[in-house]
Design a protein around this motif. Structure first.
Motif, mmCIF file in Angstrom:
data_model
loop_
_atom_site.group_PDB
_atom_site.id
_atom_site.type_symbol
_atom_site.label_atom_id
_atom_site.label_comp_id
_atom_site.label_asym_id
_atom_site.label_seq_id
_atom_site.Cartn_x
_atom_site.Cartn_y
_atom_site.Cartn_z
ATOM 1 N N ALA A 1 13.874 -17.496 47.295
ATOM 2 C CA ALA A 1 12.441 -17.219 47.227
ATOM 3 C C ALA A 1 12.130 -15.792 46.780
ATOM 4 C CB ALA A 1 11.797 -17.499 48.587
ATOM 5 N N HIS A 2 13.126 -14.911 46.822
ATOM 6 C CA HIS A 2 12.935 -13.489 46.481
ATOM 7 C C HIS A 2 14.017 -13.027 45.498
ATOM 8 C CE1 HIS A 2 10.893 -14.073 50.337
ATOM 9 N NE2 HIS A 2 10.052 -13.154 49.898
ATOM 10 N N PRO A 3 14.029 -13.597 44.299
ATOM 11 C CA PRO A 3 15.116 -13.277 43.359
ATOM 12 C C PRO A 3 15.171 -11.810 42.950
ATOM 13 C CG PRO A 3 13.382 -14.541 42.266
ATOM 14 C CD PRO A 3 13.068 -14.540 43.737
ATOM 15 N N ASN A 4 14.051 -11.116 42.944
ATOM 16 C CA ASN A 4 14.080 -9.698 42.549
ATOM 17 C C ASN A 4 14.848 -8.849 43.548
ATOM 18 O OD1 ASN A 4 12.648 -10.236 40.234
ATOM 19 N ND2 ASN A 4 10.671 -9.709 41.136
ATOM 20 N N HIS A 5 14.772 -9.183 44.828
ATOM 21 C CA HIS A 5 15.538 -8.455 45.847
ATOM 22 C C HIS A 5 16.986 -8.938 45.895
ATOM 23 C CE1 HIS A 5 12.503 -5.965 47.665
ATOM 24 N NE2 HIS A 5 11.707 -6.984 47.875
ATOM 25 N N ALA A 6 17.181 -10.222 45.654
ATOM 26 C CA ALA A 6 18.499 -10.823 45.875
ATOM 27 C C ALA A 6 19.458 -10.664 44.695
ATOM 28 C CB ALA A 6 18.337 -12.315 46.185
ATOM 29 N N ARG A 7 18.952 -10.548 43.517
ATOM 30 C CA ARG A 7 19.798 -10.496 42.327
ATOM 31 C C ARG A 7 20.838 -9.378 42.424
ATOM 32 N NH1 ARG A 7 15.934 -10.417 38.938
ATOM 33 N NH2 ARG A 7 15.805 -12.665 38.800
ATOM 34 N N GLY A 8 22.100 -9.758 42.276
ATOM 35 C CA GLY A 8 23.186 -8.788 42.273
ATOM 36 C C GLY A 8 23.603 -8.290 43.652
ATOM 37 N N ARG A 9 23.064 -8.893 44.697
ATOM 38 C CA ARG A 9 23.398 -8.446 46.051
ATOM 39 C C ARG A 9 24.101 -9.547 46.832
ATOM 40 N NH1 ARG A 9 18.037 -5.418 46.102
ATOM 41 N NH2 ARG A 9 18.698 -3.251 46.180
ATOM 42 N N ARG A 10 24.936 -9.132 47.780
ATOM 43 C CA ARG A 10 25.609 -10.056 48.701
ATOM 44 C C ARG A 10 24.721 -10.268 49.919
ATOM 45 N NH1 ARG A 10 29.795 -6.240 47.542
ATOM 46 N NH2 ARG A 10 29.007 -5.160 49.372
ATOM 47 N N VAL A 11 24.617 -11.514 50.328
ATOM 48 C CA VAL A 11 23.839 -11.847 51.520
ATOM 49 C C VAL A 11 24.795 -11.949 52.705
ATOM 50 C CG1 VAL A 11 22.380 -13.594 52.623
ATOM 51 C CG2 VAL A 11 22.109 -13.100 50.181
ATOM 52 N N ALA B 1 18.811 -17.685 55.274
ATOM 53 C CA ALA B 1 19.128 -16.512 54.447
ATOM 54 C C ALA B 1 19.178 -16.893 52.967
ATOM 55 C CB ALA B 1 20.463 -15.909 54.888
ATOM 56 N N HIS B 2 19.807 -18.009 52.671
ATOM 57 C CA HIS B 2 19.887 -18.440 51.263
ATOM 58 C C HIS B 2 18.526 -18.904 50.744
ATOM 59 C CE1 HIS B 2 24.085 -17.649 50.776
ATOM 60 N NE2 HIS B 2 24.342 -18.266 51.907
ATOM 61 N N VAL C 1 20.380 -10.216 56.642
ATOM 62 C CA VAL C 1 19.402 -11.042 57.337
ATOM 63 C C VAL C 1 19.728 -10.869 58.815
ATOM 64 C CG1 VAL C 1 18.655 -13.404 57.758
ATOM 65 C CG2 VAL C 1 19.138 -12.634 55.422
ATOM 66 N N VAL C 2 18.804 -10.289 59.559
ATOM 67 C CA VAL C 2 19.103 -9.831 60.915
ATOM 68 C C VAL C 2 18.344 -10.648 61.961
ATOM 69 C CG1 VAL C 2 19.160 -7.840 62.453
ATOM 70 C CG2 VAL C 2 19.437 -7.503 59.981
ATOM 71 N N GLU C 3 19.096 -11.264 62.851
ATOM 72 C CA GLU C 3 18.542 -11.948 64.016
ATOM 73 C C GLU C 3 18.548 -10.960 65.172
ATOM 74 O OE1 GLU C 3 17.212 -15.289 66.411
ATOM 75 O OE2 GLU C 3 17.088 -14.741 64.296
ATOM 76 N N VAL C 4 17.399 -10.794 65.807
ATOM 77 C CA VAL C 4 17.271 -9.846 66.907
ATOM 78 C C VAL C 4 17.123 -10.625 68.212
ATOM 79 C CG1 VAL C 4 15.949 -7.922 67.867
ATOM 80 C CG2 VAL C 4 16.141 -8.188 65.377
ATOM 81 N N LYS C 5 17.952 -10.275 69.172
ATOM 82 C CA LYS C 5 17.888 -10.878 70.505
ATOM 83 C C LYS C 5 17.644 -9.761 71.507
ATOM 84 C CE LYS C 5 18.628 -15.140 69.473
ATOM 85 N NZ LYS C 5 17.498 -16.059 69.593
ATOM 86 N N THR C 6 16.552 -9.871 72.246
ATOM 87 C CA THR C 6 16.166 -8.841 73.205
ATOM 88 C C THR C 6 16.122 -9.453 74.602
ATOM 89 O OG1 THR C 6 14.785 -7.831 71.496
ATOM 90 C CG2 THR C 6 14.418 -7.107 73.761
#
Length: 120
Positions: free
Chosen positions: A86-96, A80-81, A50-55
């Motif tokens: 809200a997106h269990p298909n992307h999140a399952r089995g991955r570290r945030v 991020a959590h 989960v990327v915060e961009v500061k410009t």
């Protein structure tokens, strides 16, 4: 559109291009919920970043990442959590993790870029 908004959008585009170049897949941009917004959500292997961009056009008023205090970082973790739930298909089995990308320079296409992984 204000200069700051235009600069911010250009910075987010540059950050997304950087992430793709590093082998990430961008799975969400500008995700919003009642608690706030995430700039970029990217996946690489077993990680969700989960990327915060500061410009900023310069460091005259400080480095872009100085805007990420403890309160803002904690909020990014909450978001991020929420995104992962809200997106269990992307999140399952991955570290945030929460990352930050700083884009510094008047022209985001040629500005310096710094990618900090795993903040907070």
């Amino acid at each position: 559109m204000s200069h700051n908004l235009t600069l911010g959008r250009a910075g987010e585009e540059r950050a997304a291009e950087h992430l793709v170049g590093e082998g990430y897949e961008i799975v969400d941009r500008n995700w919003r919920c009642s608690d706030g917004e995430l700039d970029i959500v990217a996946v690489r292997g077993s990680d969700i970043a989960v990327v915060e961009v500061k410009t900023r056009s310069s460091t005259r008023y400080g480095h872009p990442l100085e805007a990420l205090d403890d309160r803002k970082t904690a909020r990014l973790w909450r978001l991020a959590h929420m995104w992962a739930r809200a997106h269990p298909n992307h999140a399952r089995g991955r570290r945030v993790r929460v990352d930050a990308i700083a884009i510094t320079g008047a022209d985001p296409a040629r500005a310096s870029i710094e990618h900090l992984k795993g903040i907070g």
